[in-house]
Design a protein around this motif. Sequence first.
Motif, short mmCIF file in Angstrom:
data_model
loop_
_atom_site.label_atom_id
_atom_site.label_comp_id
_atom_site.label_asym_id
_atom_site.label_seq_id
_atom_site.Cartn_x
_atom_site.Cartn_y
_atom_site.Cartn_z
N ASN A 1 -0.03 3.68 -2.61
CA ASN A 1 -1.42 4.13 -2.72
C ASN A 1 -1.54 5.61 -2.37
O ASN A 1 -0.67 6.18 -1.73
N TYR A 2 -2.68 6.18 -2.80
CA TYR A 2 -2.91 7.60 -2.56
C TYR A 2 -3.76 7.80 -1.30
O TYR A 2 -4.50 6.89 -0.91
N ASP B 1 -14.01 7.86 14.51
CA ASP B 1 -14.96 7.10 15.31
C ASP B 1 -14.30 6.60 16.58
O ASP B 1 -13.09 6.46 16.65
N ARG C 1 0.81 -1.22 0.00
CA ARG C 1 0.00 0.00 0.00
C ARG C 1 0.84 1.27 0.00
O ARG C 1 0.30 2.37 -0.02
N HIS D 1 -6.56 9.09 -0.52
CA HIS D 1 -8.00 8.84 -0.50
C HIS D 1 -8.32 7.35 -0.50
O HIS D 1 -9.47 6.96 -0.30
N GLN D 2 -7.32 6.52 -0.73
CA GLN D 2 -7.58 5.09 -0.73
C GLN D 2 -7.53 4.50 0.68
O GLN D 2 -7.70 3.29 0.86
N PHE D 3 -7.26 5.35 1.66
CA PHE D 3 -7.21 4.87 3.04
C PHE D 3 -8.40 5.40 3.82
O PHE D 3 -8.94 6.46 3.50
N SER D 4 -8.78 4.68 4.84
CA SER D 4 -9.86 5.16 5.70
C SER D 4 -9.33 6.26 6.62
O SER D 4 -8.12 6.48 6.70
N GLY D 5 -10.25 6.92 7.31
CA GLY D 5 -9.86 8.03 8.18
C GLY D 5 -8.82 7.61 9.21
O GLY D 5 -7.83 8.31 9.44
N VAL E 1 -11.90 3.66 16.47
CA VAL E 1 -10.66 4.04 15.81
C VAL E 1 -9.86 4.97 16.71
O VAL E 1 -8.63 4.89 16.80
N GLN E 2 -10.57 5.86 17.41
CA GLN E 2 -9.92 6.75 18.35
C GLN E 2 -9.11 5.96 19.38
O GLN E 2 -7.97 6.29 19.68
N MET F 1 -6.73 5.07 9.07
CA MET F 1 -5.47 4.73 8.41
C MET F 1 -4.72 6.00 8.00
O MET F 1 -3.50 6.08 8.09
#
Lengths: 307, 408, 343
Positions: free
Chosen positions: C169-170, C205, C166, C172-176, C208-209, C178
């Motif tokens: 990768n750019y 979230d 990865r 935008h391809q990752f979640s918040g 994730v926090q 990540m």
Amino acid sequence: MTDSLAVSVQPTAGDDVGEARSLAQDAWRSLRKNKLFWISVALITVFVLMAIWPSLFTRTDPTFGDINNVRATPSGDAWFGTDTQGYDIFARTIYGARASIIVGILTSLTTLLVGGAIGIIAGFYGGWIDAVVSRITDIFFAIPLLLGGILFMSSFPNNPQSTPYFVIVGKVVLTLTIFGWPSIARLMRSSVLQVKPNEYVLAARALGASPWRIIRSHILPNALAPAIVVSTINLGAYIVAEATLSFLGIGLTPPAISWGVAISDALVAVRTYPHILLFPSLFLSLAVLAFILLGDAVRDAFDPKSR
Amino acid sequence: MADVILKADNLYKHYPIKGGVLRTTVGHVKAVDGVSFELQRGETLGIVGESGCGKSTLGRVLMRLEEPTSGTVNFDGVDMYSQGGSAMRKLRRDIQIVFQDPYTSLNPRKTVGDIIGEPFEIHPDVVPKGGRKKAVQELLEMVGLNPEHINRYPHQFSGGQRQRIGIARGIALRPKVLICDEPVSALDVSVQAQVINLMEKLQDELGLSYIFIAHDLSVVRHISDRVGVMYLGRMVELGTEEEIYQRPTHPYTQALLSAVPVPDPTMRGKREQIVLTGDVPSPANPPSGCRFHTRCFKAQDRCKVDDPELVNRPDGAGEHRSACLFAEPRVIVETVDVSDVEVDTRFATTDVVDIDAFGDDEGVLPADATTVQQRSQVVGESEGPLDRPTDTTRLVDDEPAEHRDPRV
Amino acid sequence: MTTTTKSVAPASEYKPGADGRLLQVDDLYVEFHTAEGVAKAINGVSFDLRQGETLAILGESGSGKSVTAQAIMGILDMPPAVIPSGAIRYCGQDLLTMPDEQRRKIRGPEISMIFQDALSSLNPTFPVGWQIGEMFRQHRGMNKSDAYAQAVRLMERVAIPGAKDRVKNYPHQFSGGMRQRIMIAMAIALDPAVLIADEPTTALDVTVQAQIMALLAELQEERQMGLILITHDLGVVADVADRASVMYAGRIVAQAGIEDLYARPAHPYTRGLLESIPRLDQKGQTLAAIGGLPPNLTRIPPGCTFNPRCRMAQDICRTEEPALRVIGNQESRCHFAEEVLNG
């Protein structure tokens, strides 16, 4: 403790309106401070006065051609000199403003109305209505304003002797509207799309407001500013288009007086008597500049980021 | 007791994903995927979940701001989705909504009087024309604002004051149900409490029922009588506040609860932490079987196949609805009952009047004005409104990157 | 363990003081000159940070907590910001009087920062590995492939699954979550001694926090960084901080070790804040609010800045600004700190 607080929160009289500032008032506040705005307003006022009461500016009859005094250089008698047919250039330039201003303002208004309405419908209803309307817009958008104007005007030529002045002007306005509305429609559609997802629009829908009410009181006031700005700037472009059509002999034609006609007439003597070309061109440029300046100033005032 | 005012049955909301040259439908984002619950008169039902779980979409479908793909909502004996034109308009008086973002939920070109008065213009028979200004001022007073400020514009108010204006608009028609979509998540903590207290006061005075959608589990616990937990478009657990917070049986609820920090440093390291691995899968392509099995710490092979139903399952003390094949209660939060503890009024107040609205600030913006605006754009659910979702990146928290086109 | 994850860092020319003191902010003032007047964003803020310590700066919108961080990083837009007085010393050297060139070399290798909004902090047009690697190319003069290798190493360290695949990768391809990990990878790339985290989990979230806060705590432990955590979340602070400074209207109004701050607050604002947050572990709680709003920074009230909202305020509070003074083992900026503490 609680009691003392309760006393302190009694409404104070005379604190009514406060400083109620809407966006328009904010815009006006910033416009007032803008020098370019006042310059453009002054110029536009002069041009509009010329269009309405040309006799305020000159007593000379623009239709009187003095055959004995053609191509005279500027002098005390004829400030801008006379043209190839002995007409007084100053008078003709003043009277020529009418055609340009009428065409410019009317076309701006009609494109704003037509394009605005179409853009709102496309943006607000979306779906297949948007798809159909947007494709039609694209087709018209692909035809350059001038090319469309030339095609249309030469397909329905005027008869200079019998067609009344206002019918010819109306035809020019109609032509420019037919090929000018798509830019406004696209702009309006995109600003409607920006306003529509706002929660205040949803809140109105949740209250059961009719589509017309939502458009009138929520969408339109928040989406109109960009279209007004571009219409003001376009006004200059329409003046140029009118002059070009007249220059080509398919817009206004003599005996009607217009800057385009005057420029066209001046071409035969441009190398020997450039002043005949200079004055109508100068006025044309000034008028266009004034409207573009106004548009810029209004845009800056409505764009909070530049404040 | 069981006086149900709103009953949702098997609600689905799928958004088509358009793709390819011909913009044909290549899939569906299953934002709400089979949700059923009931709301009792006068109660507050909290709906919690992380971003992308579909809770905001649920709110909008309940308001019929978006048409459901299928399912029914029975509102006070009326089948809501079969109502047309004027009957639906009439129904809207009884069910209203308060939005999250205090900056985009008020029309910037309208005065507060216009905004709160709009419900009366749309439903002119509620209050006769002559009495509207007075009605608006009464509403302002009810939400703790200065009735003299009726001619001010939204930008002259702080975030908390704007949210009060949004609430006033919501209650103007005296609805029976108020759907609150993250109403306090854009506000500062000290302001949050004022708005929450206001909402509780209004509930008592007007007999409102709330559907309180939020991501903050502490706020939801405080305000709710019953709570539903959502994950990937489904309700995974539904029960009373006590059942959900003290005897949660679904592993997702348990993980969620364990992740919430508690403002008490002495608890550090003493609380059980369930750390979930991975990200929320895409609602366009949810996992088979139990949707949570990809992140679940007790998933078995069976969970990949069998889709557990939301039915009553034992929770130790009794039973409540949970959608887990291996539901068992687990104490995550050691709860202290503080009902007897009085507020120390030297430091804080339960009064709901906004004291700043009565100062002589001449509409000078408070310190939070710009930051609240920025925050309200970041915080909370990004499920976005209306005519999305060709853009699924906003909706989906994560998707294996290989499936996405980096050029987009 | 530490040695395996450390990069080939050249020995730093900056050494913390004998007491482990890394950073010292001394009587700092920051103003913003705007059309509406001078906004006094920071008014005489002082604190220090030691090696391996987590200091929370706690405050609501407009309290000046983020401005403080930006002033330390030297990323304030000047103008409109002006720093009329004060000092920010890093290992004894004043950052504010230092030549720009020298300060640039501190940003990254010595002090670095992560922001709330990871998406807008990452450049959408470059792969994340390139952006992480840029730290090495710029500060360490590494070549492209070595920098990519370092990027993979860091992405593995912040637990991004499949880092090798990865890295190109750019964003935008990752979640918040990540993306925030990528931001953290960039921030720790050059082994800074001080890490400033400005609302690092506000947009994330809660599950994730928890992951991100655990990662930050782990990295800090491993590298003995000084961590400044800027947040409005009293829960997060209670979980990770050693000490906290509470800011209000550009001032530090209370400063204490974390347990004292929550158990024995000595300032009415701290007390009020604690009363106003709903708690997950309590039922039947009566919420109470402080009432009112923080002041507009162009019109800070005379006397104690908190007096218009303070329910204990007396005449003296409206005329005389209290100093930040020591009381017990904490500090408070209140005329009646003793009463607050003991009552």
